[in-house]
Design a protein around this motif. Sequence first.
Motif: not given
Length: 388
Positions: A95-100, A112-117, A119-122
């Motif tokens: 949680v809160g980690g960085l995805v590149v 998908l990545l933007l939607a999860r971001e 949500q505050g997921r990462f």
Amino acid sequence: MPPENQTPTRPETLVVRAAVGTDSAYGAVIPPLYTSTTYTFPALGEVPEFDYGRSGNPTRNHLADALARLEHGAGAVITSSGMAALDMVLNLVPVGGLVVAPHDLYGGSHRLLLAREKQGRFRVRFLDLTRPDAPARLRKAAPALLLIETPSNPLMRISDVRALSAAVHHGGGRVVCDNTFLSPARQNPLRLGADLVVHSTTKFINGHSDVIGGAVIARDAAVMEELAWWANCTGVTGAPFDAAQTLRGLRTLCVRMDRQEDNAKRLAAFLRSDERVRHVYYPDGEQALAQASGPGAMLSFELSGGLEAARSFFARPGLFQFAESLGGTESLICHPASMTHRAMDAAAQTKAGITPGLVRLSVGLEHIQDQLAALETMLGQIVQGETV
Ligand SMILES: *Cc1c(COP(=O)(O)O)cnc(C)c1O
């Protein structure tokens, strides 16, 4: 059983032999499709290999084993779609980690990545992974997860899996590579240093445009177990019938890819010599072939006349199906800006180089002369920037 050192490893043999000769009940050459949702326990306190269909299914396992072998991984999880496979991998990010992720990735993955971001997921950062300083930037950013798509969609840009993986591993992160475009018939990201591979098996692996499916393959057995746990927990595992269909498709993967790639090479050469085409994106350069055994059967090209030319070009698609998706036996032609990548806003599209004149072609198995004639007809519909 052949001695250990004779176990085949060539993809041509692996795909044809997938699950063949494994039936213990009747010696069926092609194993039966198991649809049962539940399995008997042999005795009190004894847990059978299969107990419930969400957690495990023999048919789905055959597909998982075949893909794990093809990608040189410790195992595979088969999911209901490619997106489900990628989403499952995201469970590995704290949680809160960085995805590149690359700035020009598959539109659905971007969403998908933007939607999860949101949500505050990462946190998510998009980076041009083809820049020479990308490994240095990754070393500094130290992401928990790097997503690579190479060749990228739709511009076939090449990312150096070895250098990028080394940079991410330096900071303790993991690398997942979306290998949908080349398939294990042409590229094995785990052998280049990635930790995980995701596939939309919907594309080349099934190859017949009639099953939606996905897979995750991990190099490490413990990571594989964690992913299998998530797959069972969230229930994203694929259906047995889909696995049986996909196994059937998989057996011809290498011959399909060989022929489709031959056709793609001829079409790329034709398009490169045509002045109605400004640029052809086909991954047959030195850098691409340093990590893949061939350029594959996907190409895209930029029409010199931009959007107006695209309108005329697509007015009558003829032989080619005017459709999204790729990797089927039939050729599919599409307009990324208004189709596959419409989920990206205009700014993101421009940044990624997805222009209104861009055309993407998934080259199929039709006779090359018919394919060339089809392209010539579509290009002929362009009249000096006017709509016919
Ligand atoms: C199609 C595709 C996906 C998504 O897979 P689905 O099976 O449609 O969910 C992901 N990545 C790439 C590169 C794709 O082409």
